[in-house]
Design an enzyme around this catalytic site. Structure first.
Site, PDB file in Angstrom:
ATOM      1  N   ARG A 117       0.695  -1.013  -0.318  1.00  0.00           N
ATOM      2  CA  ARG A 117       0.008  -0.287  -0.427  1.00  0.00           C
ATOM      3  C   ARG A 117       1.266   1.366  -0.449  1.00  0.00           C
ATOM      4  O   ARG A 117       0.294   2.366   0.469  1.00  0.00           O
ATOM      5  CB  ARG A 117      -1.102   0.027   0.843  1.00  0.00           C
ATOM      6  CG  ARG A 117      -1.733  -1.168   1.188  1.00  0.00           C
ATOM      7  CD  ARG A 117      -2.801  -1.217  -0.289  1.00  0.00           C
ATOM      8  NE  ARG A 117      -4.544  -1.873   0.450  1.00  0.00           N
ATOM      9  CZ  ARG A 117      -4.655  -2.661  -0.227  1.00  0.00           C
ATOM     10  NH1 ARG A 117      -2.851  -3.714  -0.798  1.00  0.00           N
ATOM     11  NH2 ARG A 117      -5.212  -3.539  -0.007  1.00  0.00           N
ATOM     12  N   SER A 139     -10.786  -0.384   2.792  1.00  0.00           N
ATOM     13  CA  SER A 139     -10.130  -0.068   4.447  1.00  0.00           C
ATOM     14  C   SER A 139      -9.396   0.852   4.900  1.00  0.00           C
ATOM     15  O   SER A 139      -8.981   1.983   4.255  1.00  0.00           O
ATOM     16  CB  SER A 139      -8.171  -0.964   4.118  1.00  0.00           C
ATOM     17  OG  SER A 139      -8.846  -2.408   3.818  1.00  0.00           O
ATOM     18  N   GLU A 193      -4.716   3.503   6.419  1.00  0.00           N
ATOM     19  CA  GLU A 193      -4.462   3.600   4.885  1.00  0.00           C
ATOM     20  C   GLU A 193      -5.366   4.475   3.721  1.00  0.00           C
ATOM     21  O   GLU A 193      -4.117   5.053   2.922  1.00  0.00           O
ATOM     22  CB  GLU A 193      -5.272   1.911   4.556  1.00  0.00           C
ATOM     23  CG  GLU A 193      -4.738   1.970   2.836  1.00  0.00           C
ATOM     24  CD  GLU A 193      -5.630   1.317   2.096  1.00  0.00           C
ATOM     25  OE1 GLU A 193      -7.092   2.096   1.377  1.00  0.00           O
ATOM     26  OE2 GLU A 193      -5.677  -0.108   1.991  1.00  0.00           O
TER      27      GLU A 193
END
Ligand code: EPU
Length: 337
Positions: free
Chosen positions: A164, A237, A333
């Protein structure tokens, strides 16, 4: 370049909270990138590139220029006996691009079906799901480097891809991605290790998986488990799955034997943040306009018309409770502005 002043960002991001921006413009060409940055520099105002706004949370007015990336186009660069090379405009919808490849039978991105967002945003946080990451099929990325005012093409190995993350995320605002070059496989190796994919293929009696069967399985899994941002505000997420040392993992697993974790290297483990959050009692909890999604605790949902700061404060409460119970500091995130 046409700019609008004092606009609402509500319809430009998937949490749908009603923050504003001082200025707004659309980027639909290479030239528009250069002009917009020039404009922002002359006005000495910060800028921010938005794709479809599916991984961002606004907590206040953006005091600057919001640029919506709309450079389109899918172009075949070359084809060999086994591979196809495509150049895709940063503003193309990611899922449309995936379906384009699936329909041609080209493998590589099928596990990444139905991920919201644009093609240009994919390398920034190196989107990933079901055992595959965008970096696995990205050949190179073309971007405007605002430090040098030049377009550059970075090869995959130069993009700093990680879980990520990438150079484009670390050097926030420096690079404006205009297109991404992908390499797709004509005789793909299917990645069906992820439990839920195996299960769906088995239910459908799909003994010979195809690019299409995997894409359909992923679409089914995601639709069942993740909220549709068009119906319920969310950004997928909200947190990353944390990595901890093996020593710390051993202490935790002795205390919490049901904790879900995967070894990453000889001395690190990745922990399922969704499990940690659920274990703190957050799954399905709603407070005011915000909640922890009932089917996947890693997702924060925005039910009504609350301000972005309320979503942020809710995420902070989750972080603090996970820290208190497990001594693990969750990282967001989602990008916060
Ligand atoms: N789990 C729980 N409780 C929860 C959620 C998950 O116990 O509330 C457990 C699951 O049962 C499973 C494990 O945690 O054993 C992992 O869950 P899942 O497979 O749903 O994946 P994840 O780690 O929660 C990651 C990505 C998702 C991606 C899936 C599938 C991150 C931050 N998220 O989620 O990506 O779709 O894997 O590969 O890595 C996104 O980034 O927006 C996103 C949705």
């Amino acid at each position: 370049m046409e700019t609008t002043q004092n606009i609402s960002l509500q319809n430009l991001h998937s949490f749908g909270s009603n923050e504003k921006a001082n200025y707004f413009a659309i980027i639909d060409s290479i030239e528009a990138i250069e002009k917009s940055i020039q404009w922002a520099k002359e006005k000495n105002t910060p800028y921010l590139i938005l794709g479809s706004g599916t991984n961002i949370l606004f907590t206040k007015t953006f005091e600057g220029l919001v640029l919506k990336m709309e450079i389109l186009g899918i172009k075949k660069l070359k084809e060999t006996a086994s591979e196809v090379f495509l150049e895709v405009g940063a503003g193309e919808n990611w899922h449309h691009f995936v379906i384009y490849c699936v329909q041609k039978g080209w493998g590589g991105v099928e596990n990444l079906s139905l991920i919201p967002g644009t093609v240009g945003a994919a390398p920034i946080q190196n989107i990933g799901a079901y055992g595959v990451e965008a970096k696995d099929c990205i050949e190179s990325v073309t971007a405007f480097d605002t430090h040098t005012a030049q377009f550059i093409t970075l090869q995959n190995s130069e993009c700093g891809f990680g879980y990520r993350t990438s150079l484009f995320k670390i050097e926030k605002s420096r690079y404006i991605i205009s297109s991404v070059q992908f390499v797709l496989q004509k005789q793909p190796i299917f990645r069906t290790d992820y439990g839920a994919i195996k299960e769906v293929l088995h239910q459908k009696n799909n003994k010979q998986p195809s690019v299409e069967a995997i894409s359909n399985a992923v679409i089914q899994i995601r639709s069942e488990k993740l909220p549709d941002p068009k119906k319920l505000g969310n950004a997928g997420s909200f947190f990353k799955n944390p990595t901890i040392t093996k020593d710390f993992f051993e202490i935790l697993i002795a205390k919490f034997p049901k904790m879900i974790a995967y070894p990453i290297t000889d001395d690190t483990y990745k922990i399922a943040a969704g499990w940690l959050i659920e274990a703190c009692g957050w799954k399905g909890i709603q407070k005011g306009n915000v909640g922890c999604y009932e089917k996947q605790s890693l997702v924060i949902v925005h039910y009504n018309n609350g301000p972005g700061i309320e979503i942020y404060n809710f995420s902070e409460e989750i972080i603090q409770s996970v820290l208190a119970k497990f001594e693990i500091l969750l990282e967001r995130e989602v990008v916060i502005y």
